[in-house]
Design a protein around this motif. Structure first.
Motif, mmCIF file in Angstrom:
data_model
loop_
_atom_site.group_PDB
_atom_site.id
_atom_site.type_symbol
_atom_site.label_atom_id
_atom_site.label_comp_id
_atom_site.label_asym_id
_atom_site.label_seq_id
_atom_site.Cartn_x
_atom_site.Cartn_y
_atom_site.Cartn_z
ATOM 1 N N ALA A 28 38.483 33.583 48.056
ATOM 2 C CA ALA A 28 37.531 33.560 49.167
ATOM 3 C C ALA A 28 38.139 32.905 50.399
ATOM 4 O O ALA A 28 37.932 33.373 51.528
ATOM 5 N N GLN A 29 38.880 31.837 50.194
ATOM 6 C CA GLN A 29 39.506 31.150 51.323
ATOM 7 C C GLN A 29 40.514 32.057 52.022
ATOM 8 O O GLN A 29 40.603 32.076 53.255
ATOM 9 N N VAL A 30 41.265 32.828 51.247
ATOM 10 C CA VAL A 30 42.222 33.763 51.839
ATOM 11 C C VAL A 30 41.484 34.861 52.591
ATOM 12 O O VAL A 30 41.865 35.241 53.704
ATOM 13 N N CYS A 31 40.422 35.384 51.989
ATOM 14 C CA CYS A 31 39.640 36.434 52.644
ATOM 15 C C CYS A 31 39.088 35.939 53.978
ATOM 16 O O CYS A 31 39.175 36.634 55.006
ATOM 17 N N GLU A 32 38.506 34.762 53.962
ATOM 18 C CA GLU A 32 37.885 34.221 55.169
ATOM 19 C C GLU A 32 38.921 33.935 56.247
ATOM 20 O O GLU A 32 38.609 33.968 57.444
ATOM 21 N N ALA A 33 40.164 33.686 55.831
ATOM 22 C CA ALA A 33 41.227 33.389 56.791
ATOM 23 C C ALA A 33 41.891 34.640 57.343
ATOM 24 O O ALA A 33 42.754 34.547 58.216
ATOM 25 N N GLY A 34 41.514 35.814 56.836
ATOM 26 C CA GLY A 34 42.031 37.056 57.392
ATOM 27 C C GLY A 34 42.930 37.867 56.506
ATOM 28 O O GLY A 34 43.399 38.942 56.894
ATOM 29 N N GLY A 35 43.197 37.390 55.269
ATOM 30 C CA GLY A 35 44.000 38.153 54.320
ATOM 31 C C GLY A 35 43.108 38.781 53.253
ATOM 32 O O GLY A 35 41.873 38.751 53.350
ATOM 33 N N LEU A 36 43.732 39.351 52.229
ATOM 34 C CA LEU A 36 42.996 39.915 51.097
ATOM 35 C C LEU A 36 43.175 38.989 49.907
ATOM 36 O O LEU A 36 44.270 38.891 49.344
ATOM 37 N N GLY A 37 42.115 38.294 49.521
ATOM 38 C CA GLY A 37 42.163 37.442 48.343
ATOM 39 C C GLY A 37 41.991 38.257 47.077
ATOM 40 O O GLY A 37 41.385 39.333 47.097
ATOM 41 N N SER A 38 42.503 37.730 45.976
ATOM 42 C CA SER A 38 42.473 38.467 44.703
ATOM 43 C C SER A 38 42.087 37.551 43.555
ATOM 44 O O SER A 38 42.455 36.370 43.530
ATOM 45 N N ILE A 39 41.378 38.124 42.597
ATOM 46 C CA ILE A 39 41.152 37.474 41.308
ATOM 47 C C ILE A 39 41.726 38.373 40.227
ATOM 48 O O ILE A 39 41.778 39.597 40.384
ATOM 49 N N ALA A 40 42.165 37.765 39.137
ATOM 50 C CA ALA A 40 42.725 38.509 38.003
ATOM 51 C C ALA A 40 41.778 38.363 36.824
ATOM 52 O O ALA A 40 41.495 37.241 36.396
ATOM 53 N N VAL A 41 41.284 39.476 36.304
ATOM 54 C CA VAL A 41 40.290 39.423 35.233
ATOM 55 C C VAL A 41 40.834 39.978 33.920
ATOM 56 O O VAL A 41 40.074 40.144 32.958
ATOM 57 N N GLY A 42 42.131 40.224 33.857
ATOM 58 C CA GLY A 42 42.705 40.771 32.637
ATOM 59 C C GLY A 42 42.647 39.831 31.452
ATOM 60 O O GLY A 42 42.763 40.263 30.309
ATOM 61 N N ALA A 43 42.467 38.536 31.716
ATOM 62 C CA ALA A 43 42.447 37.554 30.637
ATOM 63 C C ALA A 43 41.021 37.180 30.224
ATOM 64 O O ALA A 43 40.830 36.232 29.466
ATOM 65 N N THR A 44 40.030 37.919 30.721
ATOM 66 C CA THR A 44 38.649 37.653 30.346
ATOM 67 C C THR A 44 37.973 38.959 29.948
ATOM 68 O O THR A 44 38.588 40.030 29.981
ATOM 69 N N ASP A 45 36.703 38.866 29.571
ATOM 70 C CA ASP A 45 35.962 40.075 29.208
ATOM 71 C C ASP A 45 35.081 40.512 30.369
ATOM 72 O O ASP A 45 35.105 39.907 31.448
ATOM 73 N N ALA A 46 34.279 41.556 30.158
ATOM 74 C CA ALA A 46 33.474 42.106 31.239
ATOM 75 C C ALA A 46 32.486 41.085 31.783
ATOM 76 O O ALA A 46 32.277 40.998 32.997
ATOM 77 N N ALA A 47 31.883 40.286 30.908
ATOM 78 C CA ALA A 47 30.924 39.287 31.366
ATOM 79 C C ALA A 47 31.617 38.222 32.210
ATOM 80 O O ALA A 47 31.100 37.804 33.258
ATOM 81 N N GLY A 48 32.780 37.774 31.751
ATOM 82 C CA GLY A 48 33.525 36.787 32.519
ATOM 83 C C GLY A 48 33.972 37.327 33.857
ATOM 84 O O GLY A 48 33.924 36.628 34.878
ATOM 85 N N ALA A 49 34.394 38.588 33.882
ATOM 86 C CA ALA A 49 34.824 39.213 35.131
ATOM 87 C C ALA A 49 33.645 39.359 36.093
ATOM 88 O O ALA A 49 33.772 39.120 37.301
ATOM 89 N N ARG A 50 32.491 39.743 35.560
ATOM 90 C CA ARG A 50 31.312 39.882 36.409
ATOM 91 C C ARG A 50 30.947 38.540 37.046
ATOM 92 O O ARG A 50 30.579 38.472 38.226
#
Length: 349
Positions: A28-50
């Motif tokens: 979120a901080q990267v997004c708000e600063a003008g870049g594209l922020g990312s999260i990685a959800v490959g290490a969790t399940d659908a509920a955790g990713a949601r």
């Protein structure tokens, strides 16, 4: 409309998705600063990713990226896995523990996770990216139908052409310098180990997709170099590990600032796939044994790290970092993005 315009970015910068390290707050901080922020959800399940997506959306209304692991379904091999845990047994004993009796896969590939696809189709995050390969044509078509912009990692031209043929919107050119796991589709195939700048230029010339350069880029001058070679943006991961918003623990941060940063190395022993990490006790291990499939091997690696940490030893962690690690700067993410923007402007003046 260019990729950067479509995403509404002020800076051609993507904060790399780093499982276990990147957080919704960092993104979120990267997004708000003008870049594209990312999260990685490959290490969790659908509920955790949601839940992670919900946390991120509560912090920013700007576009963000959700990253998935698309590795082949691992093949269990009890004999190979038992040999692996037996080899590690003396290290577990050193820390008063026993290795797992049977290794299990800690992560489910997106290829095998219908619940994850269903969740993504419901949530429709602005960007979804794939690492280790590509999902099936039906999944790609369904995500595109929901208006999701798709990215995928390639480590060579053959993979990039597969990304293009699959209908992905942009390709992430991951050079050998990059920290964390190599995104190669088949870890058993020959790896040309192309550097970021060579790969970026090659893909910019040979495929029609927008190219995002990744690997060893730590400052505005590196971003400028990637753009000069034909990239539309640069993806930086190691540069953000030291930010207070990341989930890196104190030992990881200290290692990033220490001598190990000058000696990153590729190893498959931690997880079962080649990955670049800071030099530590785990990367120094040597064995001729065949490593269990990714991510089955990670079960042993994570268990060993937990046993060692319980005794105050932090040298068995998966301290992923690229070759640019000595250039890392510990500062808040928004401040780092602002510095990168200033450096990029100076480099291109």
């Amino acid at each position: 409309m260019t990729l950067i315009e479509r995403l509404g970015l002020r800076l051609p910068l993507i904060q790399a998705p780093m499982a276990g390290t990147s957080t919704p707050l960092l993104a979120a901080q990267v997004c708000e600063a003008g870049g594209l922020g990312s999260i990685a959800v490959g290490a969790t399940d659908a509920a955790g990713a949601r839940a992670m997506i919900a946390q991120l959306r509560a912090l920013t209304a700007r576009p963000f990226n959700v990253n998935l692991f698309v590795h082949p379904t691992p093949t269990a091999d009890p004999v190979r896995e038992a040999g692996w845990t037996d080899w590690l047994r003396s290290l577990f004993v050193e820390f008063g523990a026993e290795p797992p009796q049977a290794l299990q896969s800690p992560y489910t590939s997106f290829l095998d996770d219908a619940a994850m696809l269903a969740m993504l189709l419901e949530e429709a995050p602005p960007v979804v990216s794939f690492h280790f390969g590509l999902p099936g044509a039906d999944a790609i078509a369904a995500l595109r139908e929901r208006g999701v912009l798709l990215l995928a990692t390639a480590t060579n031209l053959e993979e990039a052409r597969a990304v293009e043929a699959a209908g992905i919107d942009a390709v992430v050119a991951q050079g050998i310098e990059a920290g964390g796991h190599r995104g190669m589709f088949d870890p058993a195939a020959p790896d040309p180990q192309l550097g970021t700048m060579v790969l970026t230029r090659l893909l910019a010339r040979e495929v029609a997709l927008p190219v995002i350069a990744a690997g060893g880029i730590m400052d505005g001058a590196g971003i400028a170099a990637a753009l000069d070679l034909g990239a539309v943006a640069a993806q930086l991961g190691t540069a953000f590990v030291g930010c207070p918003e990341s989930a890196a623990d104190d030992a990881y941060r200290a290692a990033l600032a220490g001598p190990g940063a000058w000696h990153t190395t590729l190893t498959s022993r931690v997880s079962g796939r080649p990955a670049r990490a800071l030099a530590n006790r785990f990367t120094a291990l040597e064995s001729d044994l065949a490593v269990p499939d990714y991510p089955i091997a990670y079960h042993a690696g994570k268990a060993l790290n937990a046993a060692a940490k319980a005794k105050g030893e932090h040298g068995y962690g998966a301290q992923w970092a690229g070759q640019g690690a000595p250039l890392a700067r510990a500062m808040p993410a928004a401040e780092l993005v602002a510095v990168l923007e200033q450096e990029l402007a100076a480099a291109r003046a």
